[in-house]
Design a protein around this motif. Structure first.
Motif, PDB file in Angstrom:
ATOM      1  N   LEU A  31       0.827  -1.206   0.000  1.00 41.70           N
ATOM      2  CA  LEU A  31       0.000   0.000   0.000  1.00 41.70           C
ATOM      3  C   LEU A  31       0.862   1.257   0.000  1.00 41.70           C
ATOM      4  N   MET A  32       1.946   1.250   0.767  1.00 43.00           N
ATOM      5  CA  MET A  32       2.822   2.411   0.816  1.00 43.00           C
ATOM      6  C   MET A  32       3.507   2.657  -0.526  1.00 43.00           C
ATOM      7  N   ILE A  33       3.891   1.576  -1.204  1.00 43.43           N
ATOM      8  CA  ILE A  33       4.503   1.728  -2.532  1.00 43.43           C
ATOM      9  C   ILE A  33       3.504   2.333  -3.509  1.00 43.43           C
ATOM     10  N   ALA A  34       2.237   1.864  -3.445  1.00 44.82           N
ATOM     11  CA  ALA A  34       1.198   2.395  -4.339  1.00 44.82           C
ATOM     12  C   ALA A  34       0.952   3.879  -4.065  1.00 44.82           C
ATOM     13  N   ILE A  35       0.895   4.254  -2.780  1.00 40.78           N
ATOM     14  CA  ILE A  35       0.674   5.653  -2.430  1.00 40.78           C
ATOM     15  C   ILE A  35       1.863   6.518  -2.865  1.00 40.78           C
ATOM     16  N   ALA A  36       3.094   6.006  -2.652  1.00 44.07           N
ATOM     17  CA  ALA A  36       4.289   6.753  -3.052  1.00 44.07           C
ATOM     18  C   ALA A  36       4.324   6.952  -4.567  1.00 44.07           C
ATOM     19  N   THR A  37       3.940   5.914  -5.309  1.00 48.69           N
ATOM     20  CA  THR A  37       3.911   6.029  -6.770  1.00 48.69           C
ATOM     21  C   THR A  37       2.898   7.073  -7.217  1.00 48.69           C
ATOM     22  N   LEU A  38       1.720   7.064  -6.576  1.00 54.52           N
ATOM     23  CA  LEU A  38       0.698   8.048  -6.913  1.00 54.52           C
ATOM     24  C   LEU A  38       1.164   9.468  -6.597  1.00 54.52           C
ATOM     25  N   LEU A  39       1.783   9.661  -5.428  1.00 52.29           N
ATOM     26  CA  LEU A  39       2.275  10.988  -5.058  1.00 52.29           C
ATOM     27  C   LEU A  39       3.373  11.456  -6.000  1.00 52.29           C
ATOM     28  N   TYR A  40       4.243  10.532  -6.397  1.00 51.12           N
ATOM     29  CA  TYR A  40       5.305  10.902  -7.337  1.00 51.12           C
ATOM     30  C   TYR A  40       4.722  11.301  -8.695  1.00 51.12           C
ATOM     31  N   GLY A  41       3.674  10.572  -9.113  1.00 53.10           N
ATOM     32  CA  GLY A  41       3.022  10.926 -10.370  1.00 53.10           C
ATOM     33  C   GLY A  41       2.407  12.310 -10.313  1.00 53.10           C
ATOM     34  N   LEU A  42       1.755  12.633  -9.193  1.00 50.54           N
ATOM     35  CA  LEU A  42       1.175  13.970  -9.039  1.00 50.54           C
ATOM     36  C   LEU A  42       2.263  15.038  -8.996  1.00 50.54           C
ATOM     37  N   TYR A  43       3.370  14.732  -8.332  1.00 56.02           N
ATOM     38  CA  TYR A  43       4.484  15.675  -8.302  1.00 56.02           C
ATOM     39  C   TYR A  43       5.044  15.913  -9.703  1.00 56.02           C
ATOM     40  N   ALA A  44       5.180  14.840 -10.491  1.00 55.41           N
ATOM     41  CA  ALA A  44       5.692  14.976 -11.859  1.00 55.41           C
ATOM     42  C   ALA A  44       4.748  15.831 -12.707  1.00 55.41           C
ATOM     43  N   VAL A  45       3.431  15.642 -12.529  1.00 52.18           N
ATOM     44  CA  VAL A  45       2.458  16.462 -13.262  1.00 52.18           C
ATOM     45  C   VAL A  45       2.627  17.934 -12.919  1.00 52.18           C
ATOM     46  N   TRP A  46       2.830  18.221 -11.618  1.00 54.68           N
ATOM     47  CA  TRP A  46       3.023  19.611 -11.193  1.00 54.68           C
ATOM     48  C   TRP A  46       4.382  20.148 -11.644  1.00 54.68           C
ATOM     49  N   PHE A  47       5.426  19.360 -11.496  1.00 46.80           N
ATOM     50  CA  PHE A  47       6.777  19.833 -11.797  1.00 46.80           C
ATOM     51  C   PHE A  47       6.921  20.170 -13.277  1.00 46.80           C
ATOM     52  N   PHE A  48       6.407  19.310 -14.154  1.00 43.87           N
ATOM     53  CA  PHE A  48       6.529  19.545 -15.590  1.00 43.87           C
ATOM     54  C   PHE A  48       5.373  20.371 -16.162  1.00 43.87           C
ATOM     55  N   ASP A  49       4.422  20.717 -15.284  1.00 41.45           N
ATOM     56  CA  ASP A  49       3.261  21.510 -15.707  1.00 41.45           C
ATOM     57  C   ASP A  49       2.598  20.874 -16.932  1.00 41.45           C
ATOM     58  N   LEU A  50       2.267  19.598 -16.787  1.00 37.43           N
ATOM     59  CA  LEU A  50       1.749  18.838 -17.922  1.00 37.43           C
ATOM     60  C   LEU A  50       0.431  19.380 -18.477  1.00 37.43           C
ATOM     61  N   PRO A  51      -0.522  19.845 -17.652  1.00 38.47           N
ATOM     62  CA  PRO A  51      -1.749  20.380 -18.258  1.00 38.47           C
ATOM     63  C   PRO A  51      -1.485  21.534 -19.212  1.00 38.47           C
ATOM     64  N   LYS A  52      -0.610  22.466 -18.810  1.00 40.14           N
ATOM     65  CA  LYS A  52      -0.275  23.586 -19.692  1.00 40.14           C
ATOM     66  C   LYS A  52       0.486  23.113 -20.922  1.00 40.14           C
ATOM     67  N   LEU A  53       1.375  22.138 -20.696  1.00 37.70           N
ATOM     68  CA  LEU A  53       2.169  21.611 -21.809  1.00 37.70           C
ATOM     69  C   LEU A  53       1.280  20.983 -22.874  1.00 37.70           C
ATOM     70  N   PHE A  54       0.315  20.181 -22.442  1.00 38.95           N
ATOM     71  CA  PHE A  54      -0.583  19.538 -23.397  1.00 38.95           C
ATOM     72  C   PHE A  54      -1.526  20.544 -24.041  1.00 38.95           C
ATOM     73  N   ALA A  55      -1.925  21.561 -23.275  1.00 34.26           N
ATOM     74  CA  ALA A  55      -2.849  22.553 -23.829  1.00 34.26           C
ATOM     75  C   ALA A  55      -2.186  23.419 -24.888  1.00 34.26           C
TER      76      ALA A  55
END
Length: 447
Positions: A31-55
């Motif tokens: 469970l901790m690995i799954a949560i860490a993976t999810l948090l890292y994914g959210l961090y990557a989305v924020w760090f690379f500003d993916l919504p703006k990049l795709f838009a």
């Protein structure tokens, strides 16, 4: 139904404590690995500003580039003269040659010119007073008799009006730019234009059957050269596709990969014996050589190529040197680790007979390490064919430099596709040859 009493339960717990007394990590680790993976994914989305990049991404360019990989365009320009006549001009290096008369361009009796963009459904008719664009089931006239082009009637969605010109997007078939004194048309064709013979060739624009007939039994087109030799020269020296230069650079890439890998393996092999702790019991020497391998590997092949091109100038020598340095570090590490993992019994058996060190290595070590050496060396050789393409882009020679030059123009994407396909074929062939050679040398059956 079997009932387990308390004593029996305690006995089972005592026998299998790992199942009944699990640690926190064992219970919640997944469970901790799954949560860490999810948090890292959210961090990557924020760090690379993916919504703006795709838009803000220019997704339409993907389709444009892909279409240019498999097609070419012809760009006639129609200039309206003062006397009302229409002059047709083509770019200097038009795929149609110096004197084109395409069947998709028709001179009408009234002096206008009709260009078929895509069959009869999309056409452009140019006259002295107006240009009519027919597409998507409608015909849109554009008046060019006044100071600025003016669309007569409603403006369709595929047409854009600017101050001094009107642009009509006709899809994959091409586009039209209309101004007062000229009309520019871009007409797109599937395929690669003049892939074999350029407009300067004696075989240009001839049907395939006629070309074959001329090569086999036709009269000589050049008195001092056979038609077969002439055809080969024209293909090899094609000014648009530059087959000779491309294939020469491709061969340079293959030679760079082979020479760099070969020299790297030859240098790494004896050094690996000195770096292996169980072969050379000198910890200081072991550590020095292993850190040396780490240093050579830590500097990327591309960086080595940049250094060497400054030292020796651009060319395949710098590319071979970059591969040699990188492979010395990589193969040295792989060889030494393979040596440290061998079974010491065969070695000790040979050593107990009083054999010299060379024979101990030959019969006690080499039979165990050869599969590792062969496998890793052949894999690196195959990988370096791709790596040599990349370092060629920074001046290390080979087809990589040619590929980079074609991409920089942003107009020769069909040439880029040609070279990419050649690289893919070479990598595929080297992969197949590497696998076959590895299985043959190791005495195993290829799958």
């Amino acid at each position: 139904m079997t009932v387990i009493d308390a004593n029996r339960m305690n006995e089972i717990k005592a026998r299998y404590p790992e199942y009944f007394h699990r640690s926190f990590r064992q219970r919640f680790g997944g469970l901790m690995i799954a949560i860490a993976t999810l948090l890292y994914g959210l961090y990557a989305v924020w760090f690379f500003d993916l919504p703006k990049l795709f838009a803000e991404a220019r997704w339409e360019r993907v389709g444009i580039y892909l279409s240019q990989w498999v097609s070419y365009d012809v760009q006639p320009e129609f200039r309206i003269q003062d006397d009302g006549s229409i002059e047709v001009r083509y770019p200097r290096f038009s795929p149609l040659g110096d004197n084109p008369h395409p069947d998709w361009l028709v001179n009408n009796p009234d002096g206008s010119v009709t260009v078929s963009i895509s069959g009869t459904s999309r056409t452009v008719t140019v006259s002295k007073s107006e240009t009519i664009v027919a597409a998507h089931g409608v015909s849109v006239p554009v008046d060019v008799s006044s100071g600025a082009p003016k669309v007569l009637g409603p403006v369709p969605s595929w047409m854009t009006v600017y101050d001094d010109n009107v642009l009509a997007n006709l899809g994959f078939g091409g586009d039209v730019s209309i101004s007062v004194d000229r009309v520019k048309i871009r007409k797109r064709f599937i395929g690669w234009a003049n892939f074999l013979f350029d407009p300067q060739s004696s075989f240009f624009d001839k049907p395939a059957g006629e070309v074959v007939s001329l090569i086999v039994s036709g009269p000589r087109l050049e008195p001092d050269q056979s038609n077969l030799s002439l055809a080969f020269d024209d293909i090899w020296n094609n000014s648009e596709w530059q087959h000779g230069d491309v294939w020469t650079k491709l061969f340079q890439t293959i030679v760079m990969a082979f020479l760099g890998t070969l020299l790297g393996s030859l240098a790494a092999f004896p050094l690996a014996f000195l770096a292996a702790r169980n072969i050379t019991p000198n910890r200081l020497l072991n550590q020095i050589l292993k850190r040396f391998f780490d240093f050579l590997r830590s500097v990327d092949m591309l960086i080595w190529a940049l250094f060497l091109t400054r030292a020796f100038g651009p060319g395949p020598l710098a590319g071979s040197g970059a591969i040699f340095l990188t492979e010395t570090g990589t193969l040295g590490k792989l060889y030494s680790e393979g040596l440290e993992n061998i079974d010491n019994k065969p070695r000790e058996g040979v050593k107990s007979t009083g054999a010299e060190a060379v024979l101990v290595h030959r019969y006690g070590i080499m039979p165990q390490i050869v599969p590792v050496i062969v496998s890793q060396t052949l894999y690196q050789w195959e990988s370096n064919v791709r790596g040599a393409t990349i370092i060629g882009a920074v001046g290390a020679g080979g087809i990589g430099l040619k590929l980079w030059e074609a991409m920089r123009t942003n107009a020769n994407w069909e040439n880029v596709a040609y070279m990419v396909i050649l690289i893919l074929i070479v990598v595929f062939l080297f992969d197949a040859a590497s696998n076959a050679l590895r299985h043959r040398l190791m005495g195993t059956k290829a799958p």
